[in-house]
Motif scaffolding. Sequence first.
Motif, PDB file in Angstrom:
ATOM      1  N   GLY C 585       0.811  -1.198   0.008  1.00 30.73           N
ATOM      2  CA  GLY C 585      -0.107  -0.095   0.034  1.00 30.73           C
ATOM      3  C   GLY C 585       1.021   1.358   0.093  1.00 30.73           C
ATOM      4  O   GLY C 585       0.642   2.231  -0.656  1.00 30.73           O
ATOM      5  N   ILE C 586       1.614   1.370   0.900  1.00 28.86           N
ATOM      6  CA  ILE C 586       2.911   2.321   0.958  1.00 28.86           C
ATOM      7  C   ILE C 586       3.377   2.605  -0.475  1.00 28.86           C
ATOM      8  O   ILE C 586       3.520   3.641  -0.968  1.00 28.86           O
ATOM      9  CB  ILE C 586       3.940   2.302   1.987  1.00 28.86           C
ATOM     10  CG1 ILE C 586       3.289   1.981   3.420  1.00 28.86           C
ATOM     11  CG2 ILE C 586       5.039   3.327   1.787  1.00 28.86           C
ATOM     12  CD1 ILE C 586       4.230   1.830   4.345  1.00 28.86           C
ATOM     13  N   VAL C 589       0.849   4.276  -2.669  1.00 27.84           N
ATOM     14  CA  VAL C 589       0.514   5.593  -2.590  1.00 27.84           C
ATOM     15  C   VAL C 589       1.825   6.183  -3.067  1.00 27.84           C
ATOM     16  O   VAL C 589       1.268   7.528  -3.708  1.00 27.84           O
ATOM     17  CB  VAL C 589       0.604   5.781  -0.944  1.00 27.84           C
ATOM     18  CG1 VAL C 589       0.479   7.121  -0.548  1.00 27.84           C
ATOM     19  CG2 VAL C 589      -0.873   4.930  -0.575  1.00 27.84           C
ATOM     20  N   ILE C 590       2.930   6.027  -2.761  1.00 31.07           N
ATOM     21  CA  ILE C 590       4.006   6.857  -3.492  1.00 31.07           C
ATOM     22  C   ILE C 590       3.881   6.940  -4.731  1.00 31.07           C
ATOM     23  O   ILE C 590       4.125   8.257  -5.380  1.00 31.07           O
ATOM     24  CB  ILE C 590       5.516   6.254  -3.053  1.00 31.07           C
ATOM     25  CG1 ILE C 590       5.446   6.521  -1.387  1.00 31.07           C
ATOM     26  CG2 ILE C 590       6.577   6.892  -3.339  1.00 31.07           C
ATOM     27  CD1 ILE C 590       6.504   5.801  -0.666  1.00 31.07           C
ATOM     28  N   LEU C 592       1.472   6.766  -6.900  1.00 31.03           N
ATOM     29  CA  LEU C 592       0.578   7.251  -7.366  1.00 31.03           C
ATOM     30  C   LEU C 592       0.308   8.859  -6.991  1.00 31.03           C
ATOM     31  O   LEU C 592      -0.063   9.566  -7.785  1.00 31.03           O
ATOM     32  CB  LEU C 592      -0.954   6.649  -6.847  1.00 31.03           C
ATOM     33  CG  LEU C 592      -1.104   5.246  -7.387  1.00 31.03           C
ATOM     34  CD1 LEU C 592      -2.516   4.850  -6.891  1.00 31.03           C
ATOM     35  CD2 LEU C 592      -1.097   5.215  -9.018  1.00 31.03           C
ATOM     36  N   LEU C 593       0.671   9.180  -5.713  1.00 32.70           N
ATOM     37  CA  LEU C 593       0.763  10.379  -5.110  1.00 32.70           C
ATOM     38  C   LEU C 593       1.810  11.124  -5.275  1.00 32.70           C
ATOM     39  O   LEU C 593       1.881  12.585  -5.355  1.00 32.70           O
ATOM     40  CB  LEU C 593      -0.093  10.383  -3.922  1.00 32.70           C
ATOM     41  CG  LEU C 593      -1.017   9.829  -3.456  1.00 32.70           C
ATOM     42  CD1 LEU C 593      -1.753   9.803  -2.271  1.00 32.70           C
ATOM     43  CD2 LEU C 593      -2.384  10.573  -4.519  1.00 32.70           C
TER      44      LEU C 593
END
Lengths: 233, 256, 614
Positions: C585-586, C589-590, C592-593
């Motif tokens: 997940g981390i 997130v990185i 994508l964001l």
Amino acid sequence: MLDVKTLTARYGRAQILSDVTLSVGENEVVALLGRNGAGKSTTIKSVMGLVQHVSGQVTYDGQAILGRASHMICRAGLGYVPEERRIFGELTVEENLEVGRREPRADAPEWTFEHLFELFPNLAERRRNLGKQLSGGEQQMLTIARTLMGNPRLVLLDEPSEGIAPVIVEQMATIIGELKREGLSVLISEQNLHFARIVSDRAYIIEKGQMRYEGSFAHLDAHPDISTRYLAV
Amino acid sequence: MSAVLAVDALAKSFGGVHAVDDVSFSLDKGEFLALIGPNGAGKTTCFNMLNGYLKPDGGSVKLNGRELIGLPPRRIWRLGVGRTFQITATFLSMTVRENVQMALISHHRRIYDLFSRATRLYVDEAMALLDLVSMSEQAERPCSELAYGDLKRLELAIALAHEPDLLLMDEPTAGMAPSERIALMALTAGIVEKRGVSVVFTEHDMDVVFAHAHRILVLNRGQLIAEGTGDQIRKNPLVQEVYLGGGSVFEGAGHA
Amino acid sequence: MGFYLAQLLTGLANASSLFLIASGLSIIFGVTRIVNFAHGSFYMVGAYLAYSLVTWLDGGILGFWFSIVLAALLVGVIGLVVELIILRRIYHAPELFQLVATFGVVLIVQDATLAIWGAEDLLGPRAPGLDSAVRILGEPIPEYDLALIAIGPAVLLAIWLVFHRTRWGVLVRAATQDREMVGALGVNQAWLFSATFILGSFLAGLGGALQIPREAVSLQMDLSIIGEAFVVTVIGGMGSVSGAFIAAVLISVLNAFAILIFPQISIVLPFVVMAVVLIVRPYGIFGRPGSEHGGTEDPDQPLRLLSGKGAMMLAAAVMALALSPVFVADFTMILLVDVMVATLFAVSLHFMMGVGGMVSFGHAAYFGVGAYAAAMAVKLLGLGMIPAMLLAPFGAALAALFFGWFCVRLSGVYLAMLTLAAAQILWGVTFQWQDVTGGDDGILGVWPAAWASSDRVYFYIAFALCIGGIWALRRAAHSPFGYVLRGVRDSRIRAEAIGVDTRFHQWMGFTVAGAFAGLAGVVFAFSKGSVFPDALGIAQSIDGLIMVLLGGIHALAGPILGAAAFVLIEDWVTRLDYWRVIFGGIILVIVLLAPDGIAGGVNRLMRLLRRDAA
């Protein structure tokens, strides 16, 4: 038919287009002149939905198209012929045309394989050849034919005379005349003033992302300082 | 005077098609030679054999009497052949000055230096070259931000960094506006004259060709079909048929 | 005679399932240009779903095949969900981002599978109607193998028909060459991509589902197949389905016979074949030039030397690190050594990727060789710590010199795949060569010399080697060598045209990066006291990629921040159950964001603050 108002485009920190305004009328061939890097291609790509970070207004037939995906803009009736040809080298000539094929529309002439092969006899001979096997001139013809398969009402031609032999450029002029006879409108970006003069009804001149001139070729000829200043002919 | 470049019976086929067929010509010091012809006539193939990117099937290319065939492009460069590309090729992640410094570093054989600061090497020489092409004000700009015409001038500065005897320019003005084309070629012509460099260039813009070339070679289907001055070429019926056409799309042949 | 025929048929049956998964991978890459690490997960999920459906339906021949197809279809739907939620956002990102993102999916799927089906291997039922063997030339051949041999070519034919006889197929082939142009011609790319992804995932799921009568369903299926599937795709030519078929047959049949002569070869063989094929045909059997790159990137900004303030901050950070043993506890010091090792490893990888433009999926190879070389110098040659530390990086450099010679002949995804192959070969050798490397048991007892055995002293040794290595690599990045290396990355023809031997230069760059990865491995080996084959494994390579990505590939400071963040996050997360989900997940997130990583994020933050202040 096509109305572009205050079109502004950025790439990184650089402003490529600022407040560009132009229009193309029914069954009209309009030339967008300018030197390299002046913003011609960016203008055309922005209209076609291929540029990010654009703002302003682009309306086609009264509907706002800026910000729509390029396939939606194509389906609205605009056909795009890119500068670098971008044919599908691993597909046959017929398959290239198939990619461009769309449903016929009531307000535009319908193009079929047969009709196009009449207009481009070279392609007819090579219909089963792969795109990459065609010569540069034939590829240029194929990229136009492919766009016409989408039955567009307005064709955007990006620098059709760039990098091809003068003989082929002459053929290109004939074809643009043919499109006009069929009732299509054409917006063509060009550096070659002589070629543009032959094929188009009126001209815009863009320089450093800004529109500098709008008017007839006759006026341009009468005032050579304009083309000297902005086109540096 | 002996020729700077002597090309003899150069030939190359691709799958049975003669892309370049028995082409011979020579080039004197300080001469500005144009190579023209329709698309697919063999210009690029010819060029790529001159600069070592393609190995010919036969023939010879001699620079100041020294055979170039069989040498890789980088060796040919070291022997004094500079080149510019049809589509500009520069190091986009570097500044304008650094681009020229790279050529100088290579020329001075420092490319395996693991310790010096690259940006501090040959600064003055790089600035002098940029001055030559009027690019010194833009020296610190990232190359990726340059306008196309400026990139072309930068390429010229890079190509001159090792003081070449011969410059190969593949469609040097492709993608430029008419006046920029003339300006770039005038600049090139001036440098050619000052430094005694010889130039071979290919070109589609006939106005540029007729304005600057001392001599013109016309290729068609891999063969040399004509050679001469601008006037001779313009009047040559064969050249008109295969390449120039009726002349309505360029100024030089007399647009009405 | 009959025995050899049996071997051939076994090979062909293996080829069929390998083809199914590789063809899906190839189709997805062709259109979307994504190297989908999660493809192995789709394969695994296909097998699990088929197992559940077959046992639950228990419906004879019809029920079996219905379950297989349904499982594959369900995997297609899962593929669609992954595409819609994650991949759709990163189509224009560089290949590194895509790879790492799909690796995030791998982690999440692993834990999800574990949660649903448990950790036990599941033994699937035999295929009803095909559960016995027929005798051919006296040898028993499982009927199910014969069915598989027929299914492979049948699927190939079906795909060929779809691609050449339907409009959708023509569009897919066109999109493989120029997606944007296909869009400008009125085709909705988004749906074309989704449909392609469904097809590709379906094929992976089918491949997995068809395996259940042949092998136990386990949580290791994903990563064990993905390496081989990559190899097959690359040998065939990325994007070519018929190429994938030929490559699958080539590898499986060669393997079936090679194990007769040399039983240990099966781990290494596919990668050797790939290396050979790529040397002869740099784009694979049916690959084309230009198919080797993922998304395009904006050019980097020119390198700048640190400003006065930046240099002071860096000096302060190094000072703080140097003084830290005075303040912190022993276990923190050990953690700090881990951070320094990871940082040097990441910086060396960044030198190769960021400066050299050579994306490596197998950089751990040189880290591992460094570690093993040190361990073997101590254990086999009886050298002391210092000589071993000096010698081992040369071992890594030699390995990099050897494999680099092959790798720099390629570029883009192909180069990346070959680095992966190199790492897998080395891993295979380490794993199998029990007498020298200890195999799975590793090499134990690689401790520092007595005078250096306290945590504090070893901290300073690690500090000197790692910080020294990082400093040397930064210096190299700013040197003529590093600049020219970046030049080769920017424009190979321009570099060639100013007299650079581009291949040789990249080869040297590869070797330098390998040597420093080796140095990190040496420090690692002595700090842990042991070395295991994991040090060269895929996971270790991916860790390096995540560190570089986490920090931001465009800044030289990126890998430093990234490695530190990575080790700290890992240290915290791996203590938890289901840490893979959190870690995956981390990563997502990185990607994508914050696609420009921590360094890019900090830059943006600084700009924002400055604007507010102004």
